[in-house]
Design a protein around this motif. Structure first.
Motif, mmCIF file in Angstrom:
data_model
loop_
_atom_site.group_PDB
_atom_site.id
_atom_site.type_symbol
_atom_site.label_atom_id
_atom_site.label_comp_id
_atom_site.label_asym_id
_atom_site.label_seq_id
_atom_site.Cartn_x
_atom_site.Cartn_y
_atom_site.Cartn_z
ATOM 1 N N ILE A 38 70.952 59.651 -5.597
ATOM 2 C CA ILE A 38 70.275 58.331 -4.830
ATOM 3 C C ILE A 38 68.920 58.470 -4.426
ATOM 4 O O ILE A 38 68.613 59.315 -3.733
ATOM 5 N N LEU A 39 68.148 57.606 -4.900
ATOM 6 C CA LEU A 39 66.681 57.682 -4.310
ATOM 7 C C LEU A 39 66.585 56.238 -3.494
ATOM 8 O O LEU A 39 66.946 55.050 -3.796
ATOM 9 N N THR A 40 66.135 56.364 -2.289
ATOM 10 C CA THR A 40 66.302 55.578 -1.106
ATOM 11 C C THR A 40 65.108 55.853 -0.175
ATOM 12 O O THR A 40 64.623 56.813 0.139
ATOM 13 N N ASP A 41 64.564 54.515 0.379
ATOM 14 C CA ASP A 41 63.958 54.631 1.455
ATOM 15 C C ASP A 41 64.401 54.639 2.925
ATOM 16 O O ASP A 41 63.922 54.908 3.858
ATOM 17 N N PHE A 52 66.121 49.649 0.572
ATOM 18 C CA PHE A 52 66.349 49.842 -0.868
ATOM 19 C C PHE A 52 66.834 51.236 -1.161
ATOM 20 O O PHE A 52 66.056 52.044 -0.693
ATOM 21 N N GLY A 53 67.521 51.272 -2.372
ATOM 22 C CA GLY A 53 68.114 52.494 -2.863
ATOM 23 C C GLY A 53 68.455 52.230 -4.211
ATOM 24 O O GLY A 53 68.649 51.117 -4.582
ATOM 25 N N THR A 54 68.382 53.093 -5.005
ATOM 26 C CA THR A 54 68.798 53.258 -6.668
ATOM 27 C C THR A 54 69.398 54.318 -6.938
ATOM 28 O O THR A 54 69.239 55.399 -6.392
ATOM 29 N N ILE A 55 70.305 54.178 -7.884
ATOM 30 C CA ILE A 55 70.699 55.419 -8.602
ATOM 31 C C ILE A 55 69.921 55.672 -9.660
ATOM 32 O O ILE A 55 69.792 54.947 -10.543
ATOM 33 N N ASN A 57 78.411 56.557 1.089
ATOM 34 C CA ASN A 57 77.453 57.419 1.740
ATOM 35 C C ASN A 57 76.043 57.146 1.477
ATOM 36 O O ASN A 57 75.033 57.886 2.113
ATOM 37 N N THR A 58 75.699 56.099 0.766
ATOM 38 C CA THR A 58 74.283 55.536 0.844
ATOM 39 C C THR A 58 74.116 54.841 2.141
ATOM 40 O O THR A 58 74.688 53.838 2.531
ATOM 41 N N PRO A 59 72.617 55.034 2.374
ATOM 42 C CA PRO A 59 72.124 54.083 3.736
ATOM 43 C C PRO A 59 71.867 52.694 3.292
ATOM 44 O O PRO A 59 71.544 52.108 4.332
ATOM 45 N N THR A 60 71.649 52.452 2.330
ATOM 46 C CA THR A 60 71.117 51.011 1.803
ATOM 47 C C THR A 60 72.043 50.407 0.704
ATOM 48 O O THR A 60 72.996 51.242 0.206
ATOM 49 N N MET A 61 71.913 49.177 0.298
ATOM 50 C CA MET A 61 72.322 48.670 -0.760
ATOM 51 C C MET A 61 71.730 49.398 -1.812
ATOM 52 O O MET A 61 70.605 49.838 -1.995
ATOM 53 N N LEU A 62 72.341 49.382 -2.913
ATOM 54 C CA LEU A 62 72.119 50.199 -4.384
ATOM 55 C C LEU A 62 71.816 49.116 -5.746
ATOM 56 O O LEU A 62 72.593 48.439 -5.796
ATOM 57 N N ALA A 66 78.626 44.816 -9.046
ATOM 58 C CA ALA A 66 78.364 43.370 -9.577
ATOM 59 C C ALA A 66 77.202 43.108 -10.392
ATOM 60 O O ALA A 66 76.006 43.997 -9.839
ATOM 61 N N ARG A 67 76.894 42.520 -11.171
ATOM 62 C CA ARG A 67 75.727 42.324 -12.110
ATOM 63 C C ARG A 67 74.796 41.719 -11.253
ATOM 64 O O ARG A 67 75.209 40.801 -10.305
ATOM 65 N N SER A 68 73.664 42.063 -11.067
ATOM 66 C CA SER A 68 72.537 41.583 -10.437
ATOM 67 C C SER A 68 71.422 41.230 -11.130
ATOM 68 O O SER A 68 71.430 40.848 -12.368
#
Length: 126
Positions: free
Chosen positions: A56-59, A63-66, A91-96, A114-116
């Motif tokens: 997970i890359l996150t600020d 924002f976060g992304t897998i 365990n993510t601090p943000t939405m992914l 969910a599709r986004s």
């Protein structure tokens, strides 16, 4: 199987050996080590063998992304990828936000994703 959240001991040599079994490439050791220090690494170990990893890359706020969810082929279809997604959600601090490789959409949807937004890419100019 042993699952580790934010595995700070994951090193580039081990990660590259693991990734090359899934996505063969010419990965740079120092660059890979640097990248691993910037992500939350959720790993799965079968004794001393790295068999799965979700990064997970996150600020940390908005924002976060897998960046990838990888499981060795011989360990797939055993629920490891599903558990990695569940641990990421817990365990993510943000939405992914993340993209899925074509053909894997059903896996993510059955695991509650969910599709986004449609994803796009900007290639780095050399």
């Amino acid at each position: 199987m042993k699952y580790l959240i934010d595995d700070k001991q994951l090193n580039a040599k081990t990660f590259i050996q693991f990734v090359n079994q899934i996505w063969s490439g010419n990965y740079d050791l120092p660059q890979t080590q640097n990248a691993l220090t910037k992500t939350i690494n959720i790993t799965v170990w079968d004794n001393t063998i790295l068999v799965g990893c979700l990064r997970i890359l996150t600020d940390g706020c908005f924002f976060g992304t897998i960046t990838e969810l990888l499981v060795l082929p011989q360990y797939q279809k055993q629920g490891i990828g599903s558990k990695l997604l569940r641990l990421a959600r817990e365990n993510t601090p943000t939405m992914l936000y993340f993209g899925a490789q074509p053909g894997l959409e059903e896996f993510y949807e059955k695991n509650g994703c969910a599709r986004s937004l449609q994803s796009y890419i900007i290639e780095k100019q050399l």
